[in-house]
Scaffold this active site. Structure first.
Site, PDB file in Angstrom:
ATOM      1  N   PRO A 119     -16.509  -5.194   0.992  1.00 32.59           N
ATOM      2  CA  PRO A 119     -17.868  -5.230   1.576  1.00 32.59           C
ATOM      3  C   PRO A 119     -18.820  -3.935   0.859  1.00 32.59           C
ATOM      4  CG  PRO A 119     -16.242  -4.211   3.199  1.00 32.59           C
ATOM      5  CD  PRO A 119     -15.604  -4.552   2.140  1.00 32.59           C
ATOM      6  N   LEU A 120     -18.234  -3.074   0.585  1.00 33.37           N
ATOM      7  CA  LEU A 120     -19.116  -1.928   0.144  1.00 33.37           C
ATOM      8  C   LEU A 120     -19.173  -1.976  -1.445  1.00 33.37           C
ATOM      9  CD1 LEU A 120     -18.088   1.057   2.653  1.00 33.37           C
ATOM     10  CD2 LEU A 120     -20.131  -0.504   2.750  1.00 33.37           C
ATOM     11  N   TYR A 167       0.869  -1.207  -0.030  1.00 33.95           N
ATOM     12  CA  TYR A 167      -0.038  -0.111   0.062  1.00 33.95           C
ATOM     13  C   TYR A 167       0.824   1.260  -0.129  1.00 33.95           C
ATOM     14  CZ  TYR A 167      -3.944  -3.315   1.297  1.00 33.95           C
ATOM     15  OH  TYR A 167      -4.718  -4.227   1.435  1.00 33.95           O
ATOM     16  N   PHE A 173     -12.298  -0.056  -7.048  1.00 34.39           N
ATOM     17  CA  PHE A 173     -11.657   0.330  -8.206  1.00 34.39           C
ATOM     18  C   PHE A 173     -12.934   0.229  -9.261  1.00 34.39           C
ATOM     19  CE2 PHE A 173      -8.360  -1.650  -5.695  1.00 34.39           C
ATOM     20  CZ  PHE A 173      -7.619  -0.828  -5.405  1.00 34.39           C
ATOM     21  N   PRO A 195     -16.050   1.922 -11.257  1.00 38.57           N
ATOM     22  CA  PRO A 195     -16.765   3.264 -11.438  1.00 38.57           C
ATOM     23  C   PRO A 195     -18.197   3.405 -11.047  1.00 38.57           C
ATOM     24  CG  PRO A 195     -16.548   2.097 -13.696  1.00 38.57           C
ATOM     25  CD  PRO A 195     -15.842   1.213 -12.687  1.00 38.57           C
ATOM     26  N   LEU A 211     -23.615  -0.062  -2.960  1.00 37.78           N
ATOM     27  CA  LEU A 211     -24.199   0.911  -2.185  1.00 37.78           C
ATOM     28  C   LEU A 211     -25.435   1.886  -2.880  1.00 37.78           C
ATOM     29  CD1 LEU A 211     -21.062   2.897  -1.069  1.00 37.78           C
ATOM     30  CD2 LEU A 211     -22.587   1.502   0.321  1.00 37.78           C
TER      31      LEU A 211
END
Length: 293
Positions: A214-215, A57, A219, A221, A226
């Site tokens: 989880p959401l 990261y 990456f 678009p 959600l």
């Protein structure tokens, strides 16, 4: 907050993922270094004792921020990292799967975090194309050598437990035939439940399951998680954000599920942490369960 075992630690079920601390694309320095440090300090203030990170990261950026903000680390803080990949000169995500690569990456994680032991380290497995998640063990010989390297690191005291990431149920069974596994990180969310067999095996063996994305994918678009009508409907009904509803649903899936939502905002961090107190009724859970159908 409810807890679950993670290697030698017992951690809250809502942790923190450091993936969003570096710059765009998880590459380079953060947009706002002071804010990134403030987020990490607030993590500990909120009682969160599980931070997921990786040397790739940045690379190095997330680990160095964690060290600057929190070292010396609280005794109950479980730092978890991963090995199995590297970053290219332009931020490409590249597999690095040889046991010698794994050892080098582990040592880099320890060095950049400024610690001599991690709570757990996940072996990130790649398919033969070097990109996708494998649906089976494609090279038993390589996987056995990788497990040997991870077992050696654990036996030397460098890591408290061995984890696996982006694996199939077959990988988990092969690994369990050789050694203990303390956690699994696979993609899993309201819409994508392709890792359900892996989650079921983790439930059976008492292994922590740590879903990434989880959401929905960071990456992608567009975000079908959600943006799902059922999620938005429940969020409006309960006066919560769609993200909070989705995270609360994920916690409800099984008691061994550990969340590691990431953010570079203190306000967003506090919002994520609050999901531990959200109780979804049976009707809401049924409505959300049906979202993948």
């Amino acid at each position: 907050m409810q807890t679950f075992p993670l290697g030698p630690f017992r951690v809250g079920r809502v942790g923190f993922g450091a993936m969003q601390l570096p710059g765009p694309g998880v590459f380079g320095p953060p947009r706002d270094r002071e804010q990134a440090l403030a987020v990490l300090r607030r993590v500990v203030e909120l009682g969160i004792n599980h931070i997921d990170t990786a040397q790739i990261y940045g690379p190095n950026v997330a680990n160095e921020l964690i060290r600057e903000a929190l070292h010396p680390y609280p005794a109950d803080l479980a730092l978890v990292s991963k090995v199995g990949g590297v970053r290219g000169p332009h931020g490409e995500w590249l597999p690095a799967q040889d046991p010698d690569d794994l050892r080098r990456q582990l040592e880099e994680n320890l060095a950049t975090l400024g610690t001599d032991r991690l709570a757990a380290v996940n072996l990130r497995v790649f398919a033969d194309d070097g990109i996708s998640t494998p649906t089976r063990v494609e090279s038993r010989e390589l996987f056995d050598r990788q497990l040997t390297a991870m077992i050696k690191a654990r036996d030397e005291g460098l890591i408290g437990g061995i984890g696996l990431s982006s694996i199939s149920a077959e990988h988990l069974q092969v690994a369990l035939d050789r050694t203990g596994i303390v956690c699994v990180q696979n993609a899993y969310n309201l819409i994508d439940r392709s890792s359900q067999p892996v989650l079921d095996a983790c439930i059976e063996h008492g292994i922590a399951f740590v879903p990434f994305f989880p959401l929905g994918s960071a990456f992608s678009p567009d975000n079908p998680v959600l943006g799902h009508p059922a999620v938005r409907r429940e969020a409006e009904k309960l006066g919560r954000t769609p993200a909070q509803i989705v995270l609360a649903w994920t916690l409800n899936v099984a008691p061994n599920v550990l969340l590691i939502p990431g953010t570079s905002s203190v306000a967003h961090l506090e919002e994520n942490t609050a999901v531990a107190d959200i109780e979804l009724d049976d009707e809401t859970i049924c409505d959300l369960d049906a979202a993948a159908s």
